[in-house]
Design a protein around this motif. Structure first.
Motif, short mmCIF file in Angstrom:
data_model
loop_
_atom_site.label_atom_id
_atom_site.label_comp_id
_atom_site.label_asym_id
_atom_site.label_seq_id
_atom_site.Cartn_x
_atom_site.Cartn_y
_atom_site.Cartn_z
N TYR A 1 0.92 -0.79 0.06
CA TYR A 1 0.05 0.05 -0.25
C TYR A 1 0.74 1.71 -0.08
O TYR A 1 0.85 1.47 -0.33
CB TYR A 1 -1.14 0.20 1.48
CG TYR A 1 -2.08 1.13 1.26
CD1 TYR A 1 -3.01 1.66 0.79
CD2 TYR A 1 -0.99 2.38 2.77
CE1 TYR A 1 -3.84 2.25 0.73
CE2 TYR A 1 -2.42 3.42 1.96
CZ TYR A 1 -2.88 3.76 1.47
OH TYR A 1 -3.79 4.74 1.95
N THR A 2 1.87 1.28 0.97
CA THR A 2 2.93 2.95 0.96
C THR A 2 3.36 2.29 -0.21
O THR A 2 4.32 4.06 -0.53
CB THR A 2 3.35 2.36 1.94
OG1 THR A 2 3.45 0.77 3.05
CG2 THR A 2 3.17 3.66 2.72
N GLN A 3 3.83 1.55 -1.16
CA GLN A 3 4.38 1.58 -2.69
C GLN A 3 3.62 2.48 -3.67
O GLN A 3 3.67 3.47 -4.23
CB GLN A 3 4.92 0.47 -2.92
CG GLN A 3 6.35 0.20 -1.80
CD GLN A 3 6.56 -1.96 -2.46
OE1 GLN A 3 5.99 -2.12 -3.56
NE2 GLN A 3 7.35 -1.69 -1.33
N ARG A 4 1.77 1.69 -3.03
CA ARG A 4 1.43 2.09 -4.77
C ARG A 4 0.44 3.68 -4.48
O ARG A 4 -0.14 3.45 -5.16
CB ARG A 4 0.27 1.11 -4.74
CG ARG A 4 1.12 -0.30 -5.04
CD ARG A 4 0.26 -1.27 -5.52
NE ARG A 4 1.10 -2.77 -5.39
CZ ARG A 4 0.16 -3.53 -5.98
NH1 ARG A 4 -1.29 -3.76 -6.06
NH2 ARG A 4 1.30 -4.89 -6.17
N GLU A 5 0.66 3.34 -3.29
CA GLU A 5 -0.74 4.82 -2.46
C GLU A 5 -2.18 4.72 -3.28
O GLU A 5 -3.01 5.01 -3.39
CB GLU A 5 -0.28 5.77 -2.73
CG GLU A 5 1.49 6.15 -1.69
CD GLU A 5 1.56 7.75 -2.12
OE1 GLU A 5 0.80 8.50 -2.36
OE2 GLU A 5 2.88 7.65 -1.21
N SER A 6 -2.09 3.36 -3.06
CA SER A 6 -3.93 2.51 -3.47
C SER A 6 -3.77 0.53 -2.94
O SER A 6 -3.17 0.29 -2.56
CB SER A 6 -3.78 2.45 -4.97
OG SER A 6 -3.03 1.97 -5.41
N ALA A 7 -5.36 1.02 -2.98
CA ALA A 7 -5.99 -0.26 -2.32
C ALA A 7 -5.01 -1.34 -3.05
O ALA A 7 -4.65 -1.08 -4.01
CB ALA A 7 -7.22 -0.39 -2.75
#
Length: 177
Positions: free
Chosen positions: A21-27
């Motif tokens: 989640y922190t890498q993608r900043e999405s679900a």
């Protein structure tokens, strides 16, 4: 917040979710987590139900949906949630390392005083860090934590320096002058 006792499996899954989640900043989709931790998607779905019940995970509906960690998840894993991009200084033997930036400070073994270690994950290489070097990290953006210690080991593949903690300080609130 009372400490939540998670099983090893829940921790692994939650940490994978937090990392993705922190890498993608999405679900994050259950399948992606399953792949990351090498379990089958059904297991992940079951675990997610229990993590939702503990209010550590939120389900995000829709085609772009999946799971996202709640703030409690970060607390449960004792990860300081850093707003991107946080500039957390790293000093190596007293010198500021310009190109290093702290991505994550993991104090997972702080409950065992005799094992006082911190894993510091950096953006940037850890090749200049050697066993016994003195390192100071911080202050972090949220709790103004400063961790000082000596290099006890490192994981080059993940840019992690393991510190033997000598001192950990979070300053008391200073009155505004």
């Amino acid at each position: 917040m009372s400490s939540i006792e998670l099983t090893a499996s829940q921790k692994t899954i939650l940490r994978a979710l937090v990392d993705l989640y922190t890498q993608r900043e999405s679900a994050v989709k259950g399948e992606d987590i399953a792949e990351e931790v090498d379990r089958n998607p059904g297991t992940i779905r079951n675990q997610m139900q229990s993590l939702k019940a503990l209010q550590l995970v939120e389900g995000v509906p829709g085609p772009k949906g999946g799971y996202k960690p709640t703030t409690n998840a970060f607390e449960a894993l004792e990860i300081e949630q850093m707003d991107r991009p946080a500039n957390v200084d790293v000093y190596l033997n007293g010198e500021l390392i310009e190109e290093a930036n702290v991505q994550d400070i993991d104090l997972s073994s702080v409950h065992h005083p005799e094992l006082c270690r911190a894993e510091i994950q950096l953006r940037g290489s850890v090749r200049d860090f050697h066993e016994g070097d003195s390192v100071s990290v911080g202050p972090t953006p949220i709790s103004k934590l400063v961790v000082e210690g000596s290099v006890d080991g490192k994981d080059d593949a993940h840019n992690i320096v393991i510190l033997k903690i000598d001192d950990m300080t979070a300053p008391a609130e200073e009155p505004e002058h």
